[in-house]
Design a protein around this motif. Structure first.
Motif, PDB file in Angstrom:
ATOM      1  N   ILE A  19       0.830  -1.206   0.000  1.00 22.31           N
ATOM      2  CA  ILE A  19       0.000   0.000   0.000  1.00 22.31           C
ATOM      3  C   ILE A  19       0.865   1.256   0.000  1.00 22.31           C
ATOM      4  CG2 ILE A  19      -1.680   1.324   1.350  1.00 22.31           C
ATOM      5  CD1 ILE A  19      -2.823  -1.326   2.333  1.00 22.31           C
ATOM      6  N   LEU A  20       1.902   1.265   0.847  1.00 23.50           N
ATOM      7  CA  LEU A  20       2.759   2.445   0.979  1.00 23.50           C
ATOM      8  C   LEU A  20       3.422   2.815  -0.339  1.00 23.50           C
ATOM      9  CD1 LEU A  20       4.189   4.591   2.703  1.00 23.50           C
ATOM     10  CD2 LEU A  20       5.950   2.871   3.221  1.00 23.50           C
ATOM     11  N   PHE A  21       4.000   1.831  -1.027  1.00 24.45           N
ATOM     12  CA  PHE A  21       4.705   2.124  -2.269  1.00 24.45           C
ATOM     13  C   PHE A  21       3.763   2.646  -3.349  1.00 24.45           C
ATOM     14  CE2 PHE A  21       8.347   0.326  -0.405  1.00 24.45           C
ATOM     15  CZ  PHE A  21       9.431   0.558  -1.225  1.00 24.45           C
ATOM     16  N   ILE A  22       2.546   2.099  -3.372  1.00 19.40           N
ATOM     17  CA  ILE A  22       1.589   2.581  -4.375  1.00 19.40           C
ATOM     18  C   ILE A  22       1.182   4.017  -4.076  1.00 19.40           C
ATOM     19  CG2 ILE A  22      -0.702   2.230  -5.377  1.00 19.40           C
ATOM     20  CD1 ILE A  22      -0.380  -0.772  -4.685  1.00 19.40           C
ATOM     21  N   ILE A  23       0.918   4.323  -2.791  1.00 17.36           N
ATOM     22  CA  ILE A  23       0.500   5.673  -2.404  1.00 17.36           C
ATOM     23  C   ILE A  23       1.619   6.684  -2.640  1.00 17.36           C
ATOM     24  CG2 ILE A  23      -0.180   7.109  -0.438  1.00 17.36           C
ATOM     25  CD1 ILE A  23      -1.770   4.755   0.615  1.00 17.36           C
ATOM     26  N   LEU A  24       2.876   6.256  -2.499  1.00 17.46           N
ATOM     27  CA  LEU A  24       4.003   7.175  -2.711  1.00 17.46           C
ATOM     28  C   LEU A  24       4.043   7.732  -4.133  1.00 17.46           C
ATOM     29  CD1 LEU A  24       6.949   5.465  -0.771  1.00 17.46           C
ATOM     30  CD2 LEU A  24       5.807   7.619  -0.221  1.00 17.46           C
ATOM     31  N   MET A  44      11.769   2.510  -9.817  1.00 17.58           N
ATOM     32  CA  MET A  44      11.082   1.243  -9.642  1.00 17.58           C
ATOM     33  C   MET A  44       9.583   1.436  -9.789  1.00 17.58           C
ATOM     34  SD  MET A  44      11.036   0.381  -5.571  1.00 17.58           S
ATOM     35  CE  MET A  44      12.812   0.169  -5.507  1.00 17.58           C
ATOM     36  N   GLN A  45       8.910   0.336 -10.125  1.00 18.14           N
ATOM     37  CA  GLN A  45       7.461   0.330 -10.234  1.00 18.14           C
ATOM     38  C   GLN A  45       6.860  -0.294  -8.975  1.00 18.14           C
ATOM     39  OE1 GLN A  45       6.908  -1.450 -14.374  1.00 18.14           O
ATOM     40  NE2 GLN A  45       5.168  -0.068 -14.238  1.00 18.14           N
ATOM     41  N   PRO A  46       6.079   0.463  -8.222  1.00 19.10           N
ATOM     42  CA  PRO A  46       5.430  -0.104  -7.032  1.00 19.10           C
ATOM     43  C   PRO A  46       4.565  -1.321  -7.340  1.00 19.10           C
ATOM     44  CG  PRO A  46       5.334   2.286  -6.955  1.00 19.10           C
ATOM     45  CD  PRO A  46       5.882   1.928  -8.303  1.00 19.10           C
ATOM     46  N   ALA A  47       4.055  -1.416  -8.563  1.00 18.50           N
ATOM     47  CA  ALA A  47       3.243  -2.586  -8.922  1.00 18.50           C
ATOM     48  C   ALA A  47       4.055  -3.866  -8.793  1.00 18.50           C
ATOM     49  CB  ALA A  47       2.719  -2.440 -10.347  1.00 18.50           C
ATOM     50  N   TRP A  98      -5.170   0.214  -9.784  1.00 19.48           N
ATOM     51  CA  TRP A  98      -6.036   0.671 -10.872  1.00 19.48           C
ATOM     52  C   TRP A  98      -6.190   2.189 -10.850  1.00 19.48           C
ATOM     53  CZ3 TRP A  98      -9.591  -2.717 -13.848  1.00 19.48           C
ATOM     54  CH2 TRP A  98     -10.374  -2.007 -14.753  1.00 19.48           C
ATOM     55  N   SER A  99      -6.473   2.742  -9.654  1.00 16.58           N
ATOM     56  CA  SER A  99      -6.799   4.167  -9.562  1.00 16.58           C
ATOM     57  C   SER A  99      -5.576   5.069  -9.503  1.00 16.58           C
ATOM     58  CB  SER A  99      -7.683   4.414  -8.333  1.00 16.58           C
ATOM     59  OG  SER A  99      -7.018   4.002  -7.139  1.00 16.58           O
ATOM     60  N   VAL A 100      -4.581   4.676  -8.719  1.00 19.21           N
ATOM     61  CA  VAL A 100      -3.413   5.543  -8.525  1.00 19.21           C
ATOM     62  C   VAL A 100      -2.465   5.481  -9.718  1.00 19.21           C
ATOM     63  CG1 VAL A 100      -1.374   5.992  -7.097  1.00 19.21           C
ATOM     64  CG2 VAL A 100      -3.555   5.402  -6.011  1.00 19.21           C
ATOM     65  N   THR A 101      -2.213   4.279 -10.218  1.00 23.07           N
ATOM     66  CA  THR A 101      -1.244   4.125 -11.309  1.00 23.07           C
ATOM     67  C   THR A 101      -1.894   3.958 -12.677  1.00 23.07           C
ATOM     68  OG1 THR A 101      -1.107   1.703 -11.192  1.00 23.07           O
ATOM     69  CG2 THR A 101       0.263   2.950  -9.659  1.00 23.07           C
ATOM     70  N   SER A 102      -3.224   3.859 -12.721  1.00 24.13           N
ATOM     71  CA  SER A 102      -3.950   3.583 -13.970  1.00 24.13           C
ATOM     72  C   SER A 102      -3.403   2.330 -14.655  1.00 24.13           C
ATOM     73  CB  SER A 102      -3.849   4.790 -14.928  1.00 24.13           C
ATOM     74  OG  SER A 102      -4.470   5.917 -14.364  1.00 24.13           O
ATOM     75  N   GLY A 147       3.873   8.269 -20.914  1.00 24.83           N
ATOM     76  CA  GLY A 147       2.471   8.657 -20.805  1.00 24.83           C
ATOM     77  C   GLY A 147       1.747   8.132 -19.588  1.00 24.83           C
ATOM     78  N   ALA A 148       2.472   7.524 -18.621  1.00 29.44           N
ATOM     79  CA  ALA A 148       1.828   6.980 -17.422  1.00 29.44           C
ATOM     80  C   ALA A 148       2.681   7.299 -16.200  1.00 29.44           C
ATOM     81  CB  ALA A 148       1.642   5.474 -17.555  1.00 29.44           C
ATOM     82  N   LYS A 149       2.011   7.602 -15.095  1.00 33.83           N
ATOM     83  CA  LYS A 149       2.700   7.902 -13.836  1.00 33.83           C
ATOM     84  C   LYS A 149       2.693   6.650 -12.974  1.00 33.83           C
ATOM     85  CE  LYS A 149       2.758  11.405 -10.166  1.00 33.83           C
ATOM     86  NZ  LYS A 149       2.036  12.553  -9.562  1.00 33.83           N
ATOM     87  N   ARG A 150       3.687   5.799 -13.180  1.00 34.32           N
ATOM     88  CA  ARG A 150       3.731   4.500 -12.501  1.00 34.32           C
ATOM     89  C   ARG A 150       5.066   4.230 -11.826  1.00 34.32           C
ATOM     90  NH1 ARG A 150       1.039   1.070 -17.542  1.00 34.32           N
ATOM     91  NH2 ARG A 150      -1.017   2.107 -17.477  1.00 34.32           N
ATOM     92  N   TRP A 151       5.954   5.192 -11.795  1.00 34.41           N
ATOM     93  CA  TRP A 151       7.295   4.973 -11.277  1.00 34.41           C
ATOM     94  C   TRP A 151       7.602   5.929 -10.133  1.00 34.41           C
ATOM     95  CZ3 TRP A 151       5.870   4.351 -16.255  1.00 34.41           C
ATOM     96  CH2 TRP A 151       6.276   3.199 -16.920  1.00 34.41           C
ATOM     97  N   ILE A 152       8.445   5.478  -9.224  1.00 35.05           N
ATOM     98  CA  ILE A 152       9.023   6.350  -8.215  1.00 35.05           C
ATOM     99  C   ILE A 152      10.534   6.132  -8.217  1.00 35.05           C
ATOM    100  CG2 ILE A 152       6.976   6.442  -6.736  1.00 35.05           C
ATOM    101  CD1 ILE A 152       8.248   4.305  -4.971  1.00 35.05           C
ATOM    102  N   ARG A 153      11.248   7.109  -7.704  1.00 34.26           N
ATOM    103  CA  ARG A 153      12.711   7.002  -7.672  1.00 34.26           C
ATOM    104  C   ARG A 153      13.162   7.008  -6.217  1.00 34.26           C
ATOM    105  NH1 ARG A 153      13.640  10.366 -11.283  1.00 34.26           N
ATOM    106  NH2 ARG A 153      14.219   8.993 -12.998  1.00 34.26           N
ATOM    107  N   ILE A 154      13.856   5.948  -5.800  1.00 27.47           N
ATOM    108  CA  ILE A 154      14.355   5.806  -4.445  1.00 27.47           C
ATOM    109  C   ILE A 154      15.865   5.657  -4.495  1.00 27.47           C
ATOM    110  CG2 ILE A 154      14.304   4.411  -2.350  1.00 27.47           C
ATOM    111  CD1 ILE A 154      11.484   3.618  -3.005  1.00 27.47           C
ATOM    112  N   PHE A 155      16.570   6.602  -3.854  1.00 27.35           N
ATOM    113  CA  PHE A 155      18.039   6.616  -3.856  1.00 27.35           C
ATOM    114  C   PHE A 155      18.591   6.570  -5.277  1.00 27.35           C
ATOM    115  CE2 PHE A 155      16.944   4.379   0.206  1.00 27.35           C
ATOM    116  CZ  PHE A 155      17.286   5.434   1.049  1.00 27.35           C
ATOM    117  N   GLY A 156      17.919   7.287  -6.166  1.00 26.04           N
ATOM    118  CA  GLY A 156      18.381   7.379  -7.546  1.00 26.04           C
ATOM    119  C   GLY A 156      18.011   6.198  -8.416  1.00 26.04           C
TER     120      GLY A 156
END
Length: 395
Positions: free
Chosen positions: A99-104, A126-129, A172-176, A114-123
């Protein structure tokens, strides 16, 4: 002194006997190595043209994939060494991490392709999915094991699904990312399926889903005449219409599918040779990703595609053997979760590329370009190896 020496020798002999009796599946490692090598070769072949045009380096994607693969091998080794029962005490932590990684993604995610599905941790991107998939396999295996026979009841069945639904809805909702949401739910269904003796509920559910899907398609088709497909159910509705008639949407949603089908058809039995694909030269968008199977068919032909599919079948078969031989239900369920994950993604990816189902973003395990997917899939393989280490021959 002699007594201590004798006791020490007995202990050493017992440890040596335990080591000899410990099961280790070399075939699994060989098959996994084949898939990883095959994937690296095809990532370079399918991406070199685009990488040279975009970055001036034809091996740009190849180098990144090698780094992800090596990191994945290290992660697999760590997961293999850790006893799988260790994760029992952290099952709810795994659920919370999902849950935490998806919400981040909401405050810290960035958009790519064209999609917001990634986060960057320490450079590192990664995909929370992908984090959610391995965490949910661990969580579900622990929960189902703890529930025991209660999971066979309707209450227990819906309790497990009720824990999975929030994760799928968030994906589905956060990352489409509908494909990852479906995969997480499908993994749960597979793990429940092997844990419960009553298969009728799954048959009824499958019939209900098929009827619902057919109804949605029928409604879209009935309202599609003279309408903008983008206004019918959003881009997912447009994808369904393009799936039914890709040539009618050749300049839009059907373009990628048509190019993939052209690649598959032109490959024939033996292909054009490694590196000989024409469709990867700007016709298939980002050919190294979800549509890499079409490039494989074009360059290596039917026999190359068949060799790859046999590799996946062998991998799933070896995982099944580990699950069947696992020393307890927890280990068996963990391996079944991984086996279900790999099988579902392979089937869905090939189905998308061949236009058997509507186009959606599903990568081909170990083959498609993607650091997060490869890294966490290797972690799942390490989890299976940990279960394997707990098997004793002759038990």
């Amino acid at each position: 002194m002699d007594g201590r020496t004798t006791a020490g020798n007995r202990f050493a002999r017992r440890k040596a006997a335990e080591k000899r009796n410990r099961y280790f599946d070399y075939n699994l490692i060989i098959v996994l190595g084949f898939l990883l090598f095959f994937g690296l070769v095809m990532v370079y072949s399918s991406s070199s043209y685009d990488a040279y045009l975009t970055f001036g380096d034809s091996s740009y994607y190849f180098h990144k994939q090698i780094k992800a693969t090596l990191a994945g091998v290290a992660f697999m080794t760590i997961m293999a060494v850790i006893p799988y029962h260790f994760w029992e005490r952290f099952s709810w932590v795994a659920y919370g991490v999902s849950i935490l990684f998806i919400i981040l993604i909401i405050p810290y995610g960035y958009e790519a392709n064209g999609a917001k599905r990634w986060i960057r941790i320490f450079g590192v991107s990664m995909q929370p999915a992908e984090v959610a998939k391995i965490c949910m396999i661990i969580f579900l295996a622990c929960r189902i094991t703890k529930m025991g026979s209660e999971v066979a009841t309707w209450l227990g069945f819906f309790m497990i699904l009720g824990l999975v639904v929030p994760i799928s809805l968030l994906l589905w909702s956060v990352t489409s990312n509908a494909s990852s949401a479906i995969i997480v739910m499908a993994i749960a269904v597979v793990m429940l399926f092997v844990s419960t003796p009553d298969y009728k509920r799954y048959l009824y559910a499958a019939i209900a889903v098929a009827i619902l899907a057919a109804l949605v398609v029928w409604i879209l088709v009935q309202n599609a005449s003279g309408a903008d497909p983008g206004n019918l159910g959003g881009y997912r509705g447009a994808r369904i219409l393009a799936w039914l008639d890709p040539e009618a949407y050749a300049s839009g949603k059907g373009f990628q599918t048509l190019q993939a089908l052209y690649a598959i058809g032109s490959g024939g039995m033996f292909g054009k040779g490694l590196g000989g694909s024409m469709q990867k030269l700007g016709f298939i968008p980002e050919a190294q990703n979800d549509m890499i199977f079409s490039v494989i068919c074009e360059e290596l032909g039917f026999f190359g595609a068949l060799a790859l599919m046999l590799g996946f079948i062998l991998l799933i078969w070896r995982l099944k053997i580990i699950a069947d031989s696992a020393s307890d239900l927890l280990g068996a369920l963990m391996v079944i979760g991984v086996m279900g994950h790999v099988a579902i993604q392979v089937i869905l990816n090939i189905a998308v590329v061949t236009n058997t189902i509507p186009n959606t973003g599903i990568s081909l395990p170990f083959i498609s370009y993607g650091g997060s997917a490869t890294f966490f899939l290797m972690g799942e393989m390490g989890l299976c190896l940990s279960v394997e280490r707990g098997i004793r021959l002759g038990d």
